[in-house]
Every structure is written in C-alpha cells, then in structure tokens.
Motif scaffolding. Structure first.
Motif, mmCIF file in Angstrom:
data_model
loop_
_atom_site.group_PDB
_atom_site.id
_atom_site.type_symbol
_atom_site.label_atom_id
_atom_site.label_comp_id
_atom_site.label_asym_id
_atom_site.label_seq_id
_atom_site.Cartn_x
_atom_site.Cartn_y
_atom_site.Cartn_z
ATOM 1 N N SER A 82 0.839 -1.205 0.000
ATOM 2 C CA SER A 82 0.000 0.000 0.000
ATOM 3 C C SER A 82 0.873 1.254 0.000
ATOM 4 O O SER A 82 0.570 2.231 -0.682
ATOM 5 C CB SER A 82 -0.956 -0.013 1.194
ATOM 6 O OG SER A 82 -0.223 -0.028 2.382
ATOM 7 N N LEU A 83 1.976 1.198 0.763
ATOM 8 C CA LEU A 83 2.882 2.357 0.769
ATOM 9 C C LEU A 83 3.530 2.543 -0.605
ATOM 10 O O LEU A 83 3.635 3.659 -1.107
ATOM 11 C CB LEU A 83 3.970 2.164 1.831
ATOM 12 C CG LEU A 83 3.544 2.407 3.278
ATOM 13 C CD1 LEU A 83 4.628 1.986 4.231
ATOM 14 C CD2 LEU A 83 3.209 3.877 3.496
ATOM 15 N N VAL A 84 3.928 1.422 -1.210
ATOM 16 C CA VAL A 84 4.582 1.515 -2.525
ATOM 17 C C VAL A 84 3.587 2.009 -3.575
ATOM 18 O O VAL A 84 3.934 2.816 -4.452
ATOM 19 C CB VAL A 84 5.159 0.133 -2.909
ATOM 20 C CG1 VAL A 84 5.596 0.116 -4.357
ATOM 21 C CG2 VAL A 84 6.339 -0.194 -2.019
ATOM 22 N N MET A 85 2.323 1.547 -3.460
ATOM 23 C CA MET A 85 1.320 1.995 -4.433
ATOM 24 C C MET A 85 1.026 3.484 -4.271
ATOM 25 O O MET A 85 0.839 4.198 -5.254
ATOM 26 C CB MET A 85 0.043 1.164 -4.277
ATOM 27 C CG MET A 85 0.206 -0.222 -4.865
ATOM 28 S SD MET A 85 -1.267 -1.213 -4.716
ATOM 29 C CE MET A 85 -2.312 -0.432 -5.930
ATOM 30 N N ALA A 86 0.998 3.926 -3.017
ATOM 31 C CA ALA A 86 0.813 5.364 -2.774
ATOM 32 C C ALA A 86 1.971 6.135 -3.389
ATOM 33 O O ALA A 86 1.804 7.197 -3.999
ATOM 34 C CB ALA A 86 0.718 5.627 -1.280
ATOM 35 N N HIS A 87 3.157 5.565 -3.233
ATOM 36 C CA HIS A 87 4.365 6.152 -3.820
ATOM 37 C C HIS A 87 4.220 6.241 -5.339
ATOM 38 O O HIS A 87 4.446 7.278 -5.951
ATOM 39 C CB HIS A 87 5.540 5.244 -3.431
ATOM 40 C CG HIS A 87 6.853 5.626 -4.059
ATOM 41 N ND1 HIS A 87 8.034 5.153 -3.591
ATOM 42 C CD2 HIS A 87 7.163 6.412 -5.100
ATOM 43 C CE1 HIS A 87 9.023 5.653 -4.328
ATOM 44 N NE2 HIS A 87 8.503 6.410 -5.257
ATOM 45 N N ALA A 88 3.761 5.088 -5.932
ATOM 46 C CA ALA A 88 3.617 5.051 -7.392
ATOM 47 C C ALA A 88 2.588 6.075 -7.857
ATOM 48 O O ALA A 88 2.772 6.745 -8.865
ATOM 49 C CB ALA A 88 3.206 3.655 -7.829
#
Lengths: 647, 296
Positions: free
Chosen positions: A628-634
């Motif tokens: 979820s953090l990486v997707m928010a980053h993306a």
C-alpha cells in the motif's frame, strides 16, 4: 515460551537484515547531482522529509519484518503455554486414551501426552499406558533412572527422543474399552514408586463411559491424579450401533433380513450404506440421516455366512462398519434329558433341520463335554439339579424347560403371582419371534403362567405386560423356558410351526453360549480335542497357535482382536465388532472429578500451538502494508513533472 | 539568421563574445520592434503618422489637426538622461544549467543587451555584481567606452559562493544614491522577507525597480527521475531523496514563493518578472521597454 520444530531455518534469519544492507549499498551508489540550491528543499525538510524518512524507515522495517516472519514461519514456531504440572521429580504413569471415540481429537491427545513427557524433570520415571494395549507393555524411563516396575519382560529403556517417536506413531485403536484396567495397572505400578511425588496423568477425550469409574474410585492421598480432557463435543458422526439377522434360523423357504441400527449426531447428511455378503457387495443405498437413531433393513436374497454392513467413513471410522455371522449352517448337536412327556419335544426337535438329538441320562449329563454337544436341553426340571450346574460349569449351553408350578421350582425364582387360565399373547421385542405374522402370534398361547421375578438373570423373551417367558441365569449360563412343549401345555393350532419355533429357541440359547458377539479387545477361547497347533485366521494376519492344557482338554486363547471382522479358530468362527457403547456422546462432568480431588484441565491448556500460520499472516500483513505504501508512492510519482509550472 | 532567432537562448549559446551577443540581441530586437506597438516611446521626434484607434489621445498633435483637420500622431526617438543600474547575482546557484544557458549566462546576456540598448538610447548605465557581498560596482555612464567596459566585466563574471542577497541589495541601495532604474537579475534564493525588505529599500530611495527572477527549467519542474543525492552548489550540503516524492511539495513551495514575491512587488510598484532560461530574451526586453515607457 516459543520453541521451533525446524530451528535450522533460523540460520536464514540474517536475511532479514538484507533490506537494510541493500539500502546502505544503494545510498553509497546513489548518483550525486549538483543542484543550484537546496533552498526550497530545506523548507520542505521540516515537514515532508520527516515523513519521507519515516516512510523509508517504515518500508525497511516492514521488509525486514516480512523476511523475519517468513523465516520464523519456516522454522515451525510452537507456543507452549505454562504447563500446569509441577517440575518436581516424580514417578508418573501416563494413560493415553486410544479408544476409537478419540479419533477426531487423537492428534491433540498425542500432543498433550508429548507435552507431559517433555515437561518431566530429570530423574523422573514414567510409564505410558494405552487402554487398547498398544503400549501396554512399554515402560519408558527417563535418563538417570531405572525401571519404574517390571511391567513385563518387554520393558524398554528409551531415550527421550524415542518417546516422542513412539507416541507420534500411535493411532487410535478400534477398541472401546474404558480406562479402568489401565488405571488399575497404573496404581500397581506406582505402589513401589520411590519418588516423593507419584502421579497418574490421564489424557482422554472426556467420554463419560471411559472415565465414569473415576467418580467411584478411591483416590489415595499419596497419588496425584491429573486429567487433560477434551471439553468440546464430538464432531458429527454416524455410527452403526448394531446389526442382526432375523430370523436366526429361517423357516423353509423363508428369507433373512439384516436390521442395522444407525445413530447419527450433527447436521443431516446423506451417506451410502453398503451390504456385503461373503466379500461381495449385494446392496448399496443412499440414505439421509438426521440427528436420531433409525433402523435400516436389508432383505438378504443371497445366502451366505459372513455379512458386513458399512457406511462411508467419517470422523470416527471404527464404528462405520459392523459384521454379522449367519448361523444355521452347521448341525446343532443337542443332548436331551427328559421324562415320559418329552416324546413330543423330541419329535419336534428331530423334525427341525440341522439338529441331531441324543438322549442322555440325568446322571451322565454332568459329564457332557462342550466339544461333543452344543446344548443340553433338560425337559421337565422342577429344581436346579447338581447335574445341570455341573454341565453348565463345563461350558455347555443349557436350556431348562420347567415343569410343575413355577413357584415351586426351588432355588430359581421367587414367585409373585399365581397361575392364570387365560394365556398370553407372545409379543416379544426380541427378534426370536419378530418374523411371525400377527395372527400366528395370537395363536401361540400358553395355558400355564406364573408371574416371575428372576433372582439373578435377565429376561430374554417376555410375554405381553413384561412377564418373563425365556429367562437366562447369566451367572451360571443357564436358560429357562417357563413352559414345556407338550400337547397338554399348549394349544398351538399350527403344530407345523412348533418345531421351527423350538429350533429357533435352541439355536438362540446355544448361540448365546458359543456365538455371542465379541468386541475388539476381547479374548477368544476355543476348546480343542488335542494339543496340535491350530490355524487362526484374523482380518489382517493368519497365525498358527499351539493350544495349552486346561483341565482334561486343551484350549486356544487368542487375545489380539485389534480390528473388527471375522476370526476363525480351527473350525469355529467368531465375529468381532467395536463396542457400540464407545460411540456414546455423553461427556464426563469435570465437577464430579474435581470433587474426588482430581485436577482437571481442558485439553488445549497444555497443547502446544503451532504458530507458523500466524507468522505467515504477519508476513502477509507486512507485505500488504508495504504494497500500500509503494502503491501510494507510485500514485504520487505518476504526477507529471512540471504540472505546477508557472505560466 | 532571422531576428527572432537571435533572441533564443539556444542561438545565443552558440555565439561567442558578449558584445556581439548584446549587439545582435538589441538589433534583432529593434528590427522586430518596427512591427510592434513599442515603437514610439522615444522623445526625439521621428515622424507623423495617421491616428488609428487605440492610440493614446494625448499623443495627437493638435496643431497639425488644426492645419489638416485630421488626427496625426507624433512619433519620437527617446532621448533622456535615465540612469540605470544592472545588478547581477553571481552567487554559486546562478551557475546551474540544465538548458542551453546557465542562469548566469542568461543574466549576463540579458544585462549586456539591456546595457547596449540603454547606451544606444544615450542613457547612463552602471553595473554591480554580488554574491555574499558586492564584488563589482561600476557607476552609471553613457559612453560607448563605458559600455565596452561593462560588457568586459560581464563577460569575465564568474560565480562566487553563497548568496546574501538581501545584504548585498541593501548595500547597493545605499551606494546608488541618484534615483534611476534598477534592474536586478537573480534567482532570489534567499529569505523572501529579507529580499523584499531590500527591494523596498530601493523603492525608498525612489528607484524604479525591475526584478528579473531567473530560474532554470529544471528548478521549476524538478523533473529528476530517480533517487539521487543533490549537492547544493552554494553550500555544498547534500540531501538524498526521491525527487518523485517531493516534486509536488517542491513545486508548491516554489509557487508560494513566487506568489509572495509577485504580490509584494506589485504592492510596492516593483516590476516582478519570473523568467526561465529557456525563454526568449525578447520577453525580458519587452518588460524593460514597458517599464521605460511608464517612466517617460
């Protein structure tokens, strides 16, 4: 306390530091770029950079935790809660209930038993007993110690790791024995115990039938008793409680019916019931079972000796099949003691098929061998003679047809009533007369009747109103028919029926003595004329056993009835079934045991819990948060550069 | 080469010699100006032309109207004694370059062109360069020889260390006593409050101020693609970051800064001109002429 089933996987734990190492390496490899000024970035540093650094740190921690949890899950973590038994040096007898009702929870029972063994302090001694006898002869001894007591010559001194293997290898037996015998053995073992603490630990599914003896047993103060019992109810199960063939001796041209009594607990279910005759499937039915008991009947169109009825296996597999041995195939050898009025009985016996009648004198009846006769019929007795008792003590089936007023039959019954002139219909619940048409039942009338109260025995066949007709003295093994088969004693209209009824009674009484149903764990005994070795065929293996001398003859004794099925010893066939009483869902009341000073714990208290699944869940949670953090980053990165460029 | 091409940074980047650049820029600009409405701000009479709607009525020559009964508008070549000071930020950050020209190159070219234009219009022009302090201060003069000196200084200008923009501007405001036009070329990487205070100092001295806020396109877009370690060209401090994550915040901070500068400058009648080094110099020159027109 957490231990690990495969601790060598923990060697992979340094992998958890991988993200941090990669992060540091990446930092070193990060491209240095000249930029005009960090003026605006410095302004961001306070707010955004703090969160970004936190996010990066969080990602690193999550990745490390993910790997750590994965490694921990691979290592098979096991949580062992606080164990309720003390850590002091003790002599311990562990009774592990392996009756077939434990099958659904047997793995938990074994885990608890292993925990008991694991928690033994150094110097403790332990014996492990199972009521089925699978480990009956095993005494496991802890290190630094000698045998608790010589249970048998097969005592083994085993290191602790071997205990685990032996317990792990156990499977639930098909036995339905209670724990009384194991308890008695445990008491004997501990009699000579040397440790200050002597302890019996019972690990069981908590079935009332298995443990009820404890509520009556004297528990000495010198012995601690601890029970680890399953509190939960049994899972849904379908049991064949009984299966019987009727009529036992079919009339000429008459077929046989198999009646299976089936009990189901739990939700309604559809199951297949299969009937086998001599290893051939002869009938299959899909049946719906609800939480009740019901009888299913099969008409046997194929004649055969070995009948099996089987359900699809479920949570308890032992009670899903039942074996029945059809009788009547062999000639019944009858010894008849009678008087002048016995001619009618003799004619009736001889008219029946498969019966050979030999008249004997009252004096010689006492010496009759059960090898030569299947049953002794004493017609017209008015008292229990010494000859009858002697013949019974030799193992011969006895049927006594009482003469005179029953109240006068000395030493057998207490009369509570007088004679009746009316006669009574025979409406017996027994299968002996179940195949008679209703009109036939009405026509069998007995002119002489006495209200009887058995001194010691059981009513096998009752008249309407519950008054006994055929009574068995189970102590001596003598059956009494409260009438005589003479023209004067009955106004039976259809005399052609009389021989068959008599035959049926005789077969029943003889069968009670010789062919009664055996349960798993019972010992089979067969008298043989010589000491020559005899072939014993069991459902698994064939043995050749040498008989041992008993009195004037020889006897084969076979105790390894471990599975249900047909056992052939010489020319005699036995049927062995699981004890249906073991399917009883009644649980022992913990309070009843505690009142007796017995410590009772739920099974789960000491059962080590495998945590690998929870560690996998934790790893998955770490992965989910990270994603979820990486997707928010993306998502943040997808913003086009220069979107906010000033025009 | 077309006149508009010469004003493009990528064209200028290929040229050598600041005097050449300045001359070409101004000539190219003036050539284009014949077709533009900026013609007519001079004070030296050039010609009459018929009035067309949109012309300011005050520029109608009423004497000619009396003679000809038609409206004519007078056109002039400007002649003034305007004193202009070119203040060029030479701090380390001005050396940053992601396009054809660095910010300093862009600033010096623009300053040179404006000096050329000013001298050509007989105005006096001076030059000051600064970083943490004032490095060069050349008072305003209107000779061609002075122009060559200015161009020479501008051409030899190199970046220094950190900026202390506010301090330097305060010093320059103190030194530039005669009122005139002050043109500032800087990226303004300093505390905005202090910078605005210094700008107000010029206004307090009755100077007209044109502020060219010069930024590199990369400074505006912050479009770095992967994680990197940024090194501050002034302080040499480093910051490791993922630019994709801070881009939006960075752009917002820059926009806020510009909004603050713009509004405060407007409040104090300072002509604030944000400009990127990939933009044509024509825009900056127009901004100057606009201001010059208002000063007339």
């Amino acid at each position: 306390m957490i231990s690990f089933a495969a601790p060598w996987y923990l060697l992979l734990m340094p992998l958890a530091a991988g993200p941090f190492v990669l992060h540091l390496l990446n930092r070193r490899k990060m491209k240095r770029t000249q930029f005009s000024s960090l003026f605006f970035l410095r302004k961001l540093r306070e707010r955004r950079f703090r969160w970004l650094r936190l996010r990066d740190l969080l990602l690193l921690i999550l990745r490390s935790l993910f790997l750590a949890f994965l490694v921990l899950a691979l290592a098979g973590p096991v949580w062992k809660g606080r164990f309720p038994l003390g850590k002091d040096r003790a002599d311990v007898v562990l009774i592990l209930d392996d009756s077939y009702s434990t099958e659904p929870r047997f793995a938990d029972l074994k885990l608890t038993a292993l925990r008991v063994l694991d928690e033994l302090s150094s110097g403790s001694r332990v014996a492990l007993l199972t009521p089925s006898g699978a480990l009956w002869d095993t005494t496991v001894i802890s290190t630094h110690s000698t045998s608790l007591q010589n249970v048998s010559s097969q005592n083994t001194s085993a290191p602790q790791t071997e205990w685990g293997d032996r317990v792990q290898a156990l499977t639930p037996s098909q036995s339905g024995r209670d724990l009384q015998a194991a308890w008695n053995m445990a008491r004997r073992l501990l009699t000579n115990g040397s440790a200050a603490t002597r302890r019996i630990v019972i690990v069981s599914d908590g079935q009332k039938r298995a443990l009820d003896f404890l509520t009556r047993e004297h528990i000495g103060e010198d012995i601690e008793v601890h029970c680890f019992l399953n509190q939960t109810s049994l899972p849904a199960n379908t049991s064949i409680l009984d299966a019987e063939l009727y009529p036992v001796v079919p009339l000429p041209g008459e077929g046989q019916t198999l009646r299976a009594s089936i009990r189901h607990s739990g939700k309604s279910i559809q199951k297949q019931l299969t009937l086998w005759v001599d290893d051939r499937v002869v009938d299959e039915r899909k049946l719906n079972f609800s939480a009740a008991e019901r009888d299913i009947e099969f008409k046997l169109v194929h004649s055969g000796q070995e009948v099996k009825v089987a359900l699809e296996p479920d949570s308890i597999s032992a009670d899903d099949e039942r074996f029945v041995l059809a009788s009547g195939a062999k000639t019944l050898r009858v010894a008849l003691v009678g008087d002048a009025d016995s001619y009618f009985l003799e004619l009736a016996l001889r008219a029946g098929s498969g019966v050979s009648v030999q008249k004997v004198s009252p004096a010689s009846a006492a010496t009759l061998s059960p090898l030569a006769y299947d049953i002794l019929i004493w017609d017209g007795a008015s008292a229990l003679s010494a000859e009858i008792s002697a013949a019974a003590s030799r193992g011969l089936a006895i049927l006594v047809l009482l003469d005179g007023e029953v109240a006068d039959v000395e030493g057998i019954f207490n009369s509570r009533g007088g004679a009746s002139q009316q006669g009574f219909d025979i409406l017996a619940p027994s299968s002996l007369f179940a195949d008679l048409e209703e009109k036939d039942r009405r026509q069998i009338r007995i002119n002489r009747y006495a209200r009887l109260q058995p001194v010691a025995g059981k009513v096998i066949l009752s008249l309407s109103g519950g008054d006994p007709f055929l009574i068995a003295d189970t102590f001596q093994g003598i059956s009494y028919l409260v009438t005589r088969f003479t023209p004067q004693h009955t106004d039976l209209v259809y005399r052609a029926l009389f021989p068959a009824l008599l035959n049926r009674l005789v077969v029943f009484v003889a069968g009670e003595r010789t062919e009664r149903e055996r349960f798993i764990g019972d010992t089979l005994r067969v008298r043989v004329p010589t000491g020559k070795a005899i072939l014993v065929e069991t459902p698994q293996l064939h043995y050749e056993l040498a008989p041992h001398r008993v009195g004037p003859g020889y006897e084969i004794e076979f105790a390894s009835t471990l599975r249900a099925g047909f056992y052939k010893i010489g020319n005699q066939t036995f049927v062995v079934n699981p004890d249906p009483a073991e399917t009883s869902p009644a649980r022992i009341n913990f309070a009843d045991l505690q009142k007796r000073g017995i410590e009772v714990y739920p099974l789960g208290v000491s059962t080590p819990r495998n945590l690998w699944f929870w560690f996998l869940i934790l790893a998955a949670a770490c992965l989910a948060v990270e994603l979820s953090l990486v997707m928010a980053h993306a998502f943040a990165s997808r913003r086009k550069p220069g979107d906010e460029r000033l025009k | 080469m077309k006149s508009e091409d010469i004003l493009k940074p990528e064209t200028l980047a290929r040229l050598r010699g600041l005097d050449l650049k300045a001359r070409l820029v101004v000539e190219g600009f003036l050539e284009g100006l014949h077709r533009s409405p900026y013609k007519g701000f001079s004070v030296e009479f050039s010609e009459y032309r018929p009035y067309i709607p949109g012309d300011e009525p005050r520029r109608i020559d009423w004497k000619v109207y009396a003679k000809r009964d038609r409206f004519y508008v007078k056109e002039y070549q400007e002649e003034t004694n305007l004193r202009a000071m070119l203040l060029v930020d030479a701090s380390g950050s001005m050396a940053y370059k992601s396009a054809a020209l660095s910010k300093l190159d862009y600033a010096t070219t623009l300053a040179a062109a404006l000096a050329y234009l000013l001298i050509k219009q007989k105005d006096a022009v001076g030059l000051a360069t600064f970083d943490t302090q004032i490095n060069t201060y050349i008072p305003a003069r209107a000779s061609l020889k002075h122009l060559r000196m200015l161009l020479s200084r501008l051409e030899g200008l190199s970046v220094g260390g950190e900026t202390n923009l506010a301090n330097s501007l305060h010093g320059l405001a103190e030194r530039t006593r005669k009122r005139g036009l002050v043109l500032i070329f800087s990226d303004l990487f300093d505390d905005p409050e202090q910078v605005l205070l210094a700008l107000r100092h010029f206004r307090h001295r009755k100077h007209e101020v044109i502020l060219f806020h010069i930024l590199d396109p990369m400074e505006e877009s912050f479009s770095f693609s992967s994680s990197l370690r940024l090194v501050d060209m002034e302080t040499k401090k480093e910051a490791s970051l993922d630019p994709r994550l801070v881009r939006a915040e960075y752009q917002k901070a820059l926009a806020d800064y510009r909004t603050l500068l713009s509004s405060t400058c407007a409040e104090h009648h300072i002509d604030y001109n944000p400009i990127r080094t990939d933009q044509s110099l024509e825009y900056a020159l127009f901004r100057y002429l606009e201001k010059r027109r208002r000063l007339r």
